[in-house]
Design a protein around this motif. Structure first.
Motif, PDB file in Angstrom:
ATOM      1  N   SER A 207      51.502  58.052 -28.640  1.00  0.00           N
ATOM      2  CA  SER A 207      50.968  56.759 -28.222  1.00  0.00           C
ATOM      3  C   SER A 207      51.038  56.761 -26.701  1.00  0.00           C
ATOM      4  O   SER A 207      51.826  57.495 -26.105  1.00  0.00           O
ATOM      5  CB  SER A 207      51.781  55.609 -28.825  1.00  0.00           C
ATOM      6  OG  SER A 207      53.127  55.704 -28.422  1.00  0.00           O
ATOM      7  N   ASP A 208      50.199  55.966 -26.067  1.00  0.00           N
ATOM      8  CA  ASP A 208      50.190  55.968 -24.612  1.00  0.00           C
ATOM      9  C   ASP A 208      51.220  54.965 -24.109  1.00  0.00           C
ATOM     10  O   ASP A 208      51.396  53.908 -24.704  1.00  0.00           O
ATOM     11  CB  ASP A 208      48.809  55.557 -24.083  1.00  0.00           C
ATOM     12  CG  ASP A 208      47.750  56.600 -24.417  1.00  0.00           C
ATOM     13  OD1 ASP A 208      48.115  57.696 -24.888  1.00  0.00           O
ATOM     14  OD2 ASP A 208      46.560  56.310 -24.197  1.00  0.00           O
ATOM     15  N   PHE A 209      51.876  55.290 -23.025  1.00  0.00           N
ATOM     16  CA  PHE A 209      52.744  54.287 -22.429  1.00  0.00           C
ATOM     17  C   PHE A 209      51.861  53.464 -21.485  1.00  0.00           C
ATOM     18  O   PHE A 209      50.695  53.753 -21.312  1.00  0.00           O
ATOM     19  CB  PHE A 209      53.909  54.933 -21.682  1.00  0.00           C
ATOM     20  CG  PHE A 209      53.484  55.854 -20.582  1.00  0.00           C
ATOM     21  CD1 PHE A 209      53.283  57.198 -20.824  1.00  0.00           C
ATOM     22  CD2 PHE A 209      53.257  55.360 -19.308  1.00  0.00           C
ATOM     23  CE1 PHE A 209      52.862  58.044 -19.817  1.00  0.00           C
ATOM     24  CE2 PHE A 209      52.849  56.201 -18.292  1.00  0.00           C
ATOM     25  CZ  PHE A 209      52.642  57.550 -18.546  1.00  0.00           C
ATOM     26  N   GLY A 210      52.409  52.452 -20.922  1.00  0.00           N
ATOM     27  CA  GLY A 210      51.632  51.700 -19.940  1.00  0.00           C
ATOM     28  C   GLY A 210      50.935  50.504 -20.543  1.00  0.00           C
ATOM     29  O   GLY A 210      51.234  50.071 -21.647  1.00  0.00           O
ATOM     30  N   LEU A 211      50.017  49.983 -19.778  1.00  0.00           N
ATOM     31  CA  LEU A 211      49.351  48.749 -20.158  1.00  0.00           C
ATOM     32  C   LEU A 211      48.166  49.045 -21.077  1.00  0.00           C
ATOM     33  O   LEU A 211      48.229  48.811 -22.263  1.00  0.00           O
ATOM     34  CB  LEU A 211      48.891  48.065 -18.864  1.00  0.00           C
ATOM     35  CG  LEU A 211      48.581  46.588 -18.875  1.00  0.00           C
ATOM     36  CD1 LEU A 211      49.791  45.776 -19.261  1.00  0.00           C
ATOM     37  CD2 LEU A 211      48.078  46.148 -17.510  1.00  0.00           C
ATOM     38  N   ILE A 212      47.104  49.541 -20.498  1.00  0.00           N
ATOM     39  CA  ILE A 212      45.972  49.940 -21.334  1.00  0.00           C
ATOM     40  C   ILE A 212      45.418  51.281 -20.858  1.00  0.00           C
ATOM     41  O   ILE A 212      45.608  51.665 -19.710  1.00  0.00           O
ATOM     42  CB  ILE A 212      44.819  48.900 -21.335  1.00  0.00           C
ATOM     43  CG1 ILE A 212      44.384  48.573 -19.915  1.00  0.00           C
ATOM     44  CG2 ILE A 212      45.172  47.668 -22.111  1.00  0.00           C
ATOM     45  CD1 ILE A 212      43.173  47.648 -19.878  1.00  0.00           C
ATOM     46  N   THR A 213      44.740  51.931 -21.755  1.00  0.00           N
ATOM     47  CA  THR A 213      44.069  53.191 -21.429  1.00  0.00           C
ATOM     48  C   THR A 213      42.576  53.010 -21.669  1.00  0.00           C
ATOM     49  O   THR A 213      42.180  52.419 -22.678  1.00  0.00           O
ATOM     50  CB  THR A 213      44.580  54.321 -22.348  1.00  0.00           C
ATOM     51  OG1 THR A 213      45.984  54.441 -22.193  1.00  0.00           O
ATOM     52  CG2 THR A 213      43.929  55.643 -22.019  1.00  0.00           C
ATOM     53  N   LEU A 214      41.791  53.485 -20.735  1.00  0.00           N
ATOM     54  CA  LEU A 214      40.333  53.498 -20.919  1.00  0.00           C
ATOM     55  C   LEU A 214      39.911  54.937 -21.156  1.00  0.00           C
ATOM     56  O   LEU A 214      40.342  55.829 -20.432  1.00  0.00           O
ATOM     57  CB  LEU A 214      39.609  53.020 -19.654  1.00  0.00           C
ATOM     58  CG  LEU A 214      39.930  51.653 -19.082  1.00  0.00           C
ATOM     59  CD1 LEU A 214      38.991  51.362 -17.914  1.00  0.00           C
ATOM     60  CD2 LEU A 214      39.768  50.593 -20.149  1.00  0.00           C
ATOM     61  N   LEU A 215      39.073  55.123 -22.128  1.00  0.00           N
ATOM     62  CA  LEU A 215      38.665  56.475 -22.464  1.00  0.00           C
ATOM     63  C   LEU A 215      37.155  56.552 -22.611  1.00  0.00           C
ATOM     64  O   LEU A 215      36.559  55.760 -23.344  1.00  0.00           O
ATOM     65  CB  LEU A 215      39.337  56.865 -23.783  1.00  0.00           C
ATOM     66  CG  LEU A 215      39.129  58.281 -24.272  1.00  0.00           C
ATOM     67  CD1 LEU A 215      39.950  59.256 -23.437  1.00  0.00           C
ATOM     68  CD2 LEU A 215      39.522  58.397 -25.731  1.00  0.00           C
ATOM     69  N   ALA A 216      36.559  57.473 -21.880  1.00  0.00           N
ATOM     70  CA  ALA A 216      35.129  57.755 -22.093  1.00  0.00           C
ATOM     71  C   ALA A 216      35.056  59.146 -22.691  1.00  0.00           C
ATOM     72  O   ALA A 216      35.717  60.062 -22.203  1.00  0.00           O
ATOM     73  CB  ALA A 216      34.392  57.715 -20.758  1.00  0.00           C
ATOM     74  N   THR A 217      34.294  59.298 -23.739  1.00  0.00           N
ATOM     75  CA  THR A 217      34.208  60.628 -24.354  1.00  0.00           C
ATOM     76  C   THR A 217      32.739  61.056 -24.410  1.00  0.00           C
ATOM     77  O   THR A 217      31.839  60.222 -24.314  1.00  0.00           O
ATOM     78  CB  THR A 217      34.749  60.641 -25.801  1.00  0.00           C
ATOM     79  OG1 THR A 217      33.837  59.921 -26.633  1.00  0.00           O
ATOM     80  CG2 THR A 217      36.115  60.007 -25.899  1.00  0.00           C
ATOM     81  N   ASP A 218      32.538  62.357 -24.558  1.00  0.00           N
ATOM     82  CA  ASP A 218      31.173  62.793 -24.850  1.00  0.00           C
ATOM     83  C   ASP A 218      30.922  62.518 -26.332  1.00  0.00           C
ATOM     84  O   ASP A 218      31.703  61.795 -26.972  1.00  0.00           O
ATOM     85  CB  ASP A 218      30.968  64.270 -24.448  1.00  0.00           C
ATOM     86  CG  ASP A 218      31.894  65.205 -25.217  1.00  0.00           C
ATOM     87  OD1 ASP A 218      32.505  64.760 -26.213  1.00  0.00           O
ATOM     88  OD2 ASP A 218      32.019  66.377 -24.842  1.00  0.00           O
TER      89      ASP A 218
END
Ligand code: AKG
Ligand code: FE2
Length: 391
Positions: A164-175
């Motif tokens: 799981s990611d730590f921190g607030l939020i993660t933004l992810l752009a994928t192909d």
């Protein structure tokens, strides 16, 4: 190791292998609808899409183009920008490259999302989007390249292992190559992994552990991983943390109970004196309805003292963003017939390279002293390099 068949690797033609995520339109004037969709998503999996986020498709195409051009370079060229001690640069076998210009775009999206999150938590709209929080956020932008290998969960090989990611939020752009999977219930046996479909022009957003904690485990920071299916895959990931220095004190209920009460937040400023001088800290605390506001957090002297919960320290977590450090401290009381004690767990995650050991030692001892360490307490100190977290 989990019991998985190779079905998990197949191109997901079957819709039951998919997680259907809510889609938040950041340009929509119907903010109530966005809040409701986002809240539902945060309660369910902590994963959702955002569209119309203001970053143009041309720009994202260019980012992916540049990413591909970089990864296509011979290894010797890439090694010239090998990551430095602040974890900026190329990291074989995963690649990362920091581009501050791109981060500014990403922050704007993160800001817009954080405003909707605040509303979904019944907080002031700018609760997260203020100077102390996202004024000077620590963020980490990565261009990720998955070589065209086929993962084999049964043998423990993945594009990216479950985390799981730590921190607030993660933004992810994928192909458009499938690979990302989420597991909404990590305790389920067997675990059920669902694909998250790439969505052209959208960012996939997921909540981090910190937001899960801050929301008293109501909002979810969900386990996810990436499986390789033999095709090369590129993604761009921006993780946002907070401003440089911040203390978060949480009088959370034990995670096991996952008590469903929304916390209210209290914000004040304290000063911390430590080896490198006095620093102003943004200080946040949360308390449940049963706690008396302010008795939860008692600031004495130079550091926060223990959190009282019905007269005794039950569980306390302190997370400190001290420049490059993230300290996670947890004190839990236990009692087995006739015996009582408490466990102190201090995890220190070094996010940007450990630069000032004296600060770290100061922080750890300040924590220990602040709750009154006694021989009945067990102290565990975990120092992990950021690379083990930033997978
Ligand atoms: O590349 C992806 O799809 C996911 C990457 C990820 O989860 C991460 O970097 O934390
Ligand atoms: Fe992740």
């Amino acid at each position: 190791m989990e019991n998985l068949t190779n079905e998990a690797l197949e191109a997901p033609g079957d819709s039951k292998n998919f997680s259907v995520l809510n889609c938040i339109d950041l340009s929509s004037p119907d903010i109530l609808n966005s809040v409701s969709l986002l809240k539902q998503a945060c309660l369910d999996s902590g994963f959702f899409y955002v569209i119309n986020h203001g970053i143009s498709q041309e720009f994202m195409d260019e980012v992916f183009y540049q990413s591909k051009s970089f990864f296509d370079l011979p290894l010797s060229e890439k090694m010239k920008v090998l990551r430095n001690k602040k974890h900026r640069g190329y990291t074989p076998p995963f690649d990362e490259h920091l581009d501050p210009v791109n981060q500014i775009h990403g922050f704007e999206v993160a800001r817009a999302i954080s405003r909707i999150i605040a509303l979904a938590l019944n907080l002031e709209v700018d609760f997260f989007d203020r100077q102390e929080m996202l004024g000077k956020p620590i963020a980490n932008l990565r261009l990720l390249h998955y070589e065209g290998r086929v993962s084999n969960p049964m043998k423990g090989t993945y594009g990216a292992g479950a985390h799981s990611d730590f921190g607030l939020i993660t933004l992810l752009a994928t192909d458009d190559v499938f690979g990302l999977q989420i597991c909404k219930d990590k305790d389920a046996k067997p675990q059920k992994w669902e694909f998250v479909a790439p969505l052209k022009g959208a960012f996939i957003v997921n909540l981090g552990d910190m937001l899960e904690r801050w929301s008293n485990c109501i909002f979810r920071s969900t386990l996810h991983r990436v499986l390789g299916n033999g095709q090369e895959r590129y993604s761009v990931r921006l993780r946002t943390l907070w401003s440089l220095i911040m203390i978060v004190l949480l009088n959370a209920c034990p995670p096991a109970s996952r008590k469903r009460t929304l916390p209210s937040f209290l914000l004040s400023n304290v000063k911390l004196t430590c080896s490198s001088g006095t620093r102003k800290l943004a200080f946040f605390s949360s308390h449940t309805k049963n706690d008396t506001p302010n008795s939860v957090v008692n600031i004495t002297g130079i550091f926060a003292s223990s959190v009282e919960h019905k007269g005794s320290v039950r569980l306390m977590e302190v997370i400190v963003m001290q420049g490059s450090l993230l300290v996670h401290y947890c004190c839990e009381e236990w009692s087995i017939t006739g015996m009582k004690g408490s466990i102190l767990l201090v995890s220190v995650w070094c996010l940007e390279g450990l630069t000032d050991l004296s600060d770290l030692i100061f922080l750890v001892f300040a924590f220990v002293l602040s709750v009154g360490f006694s021989p009945t307490r067990r102290l565990e100190l975990v120092i992990a390099p950021s690379s083990s977290l930033l997978m």
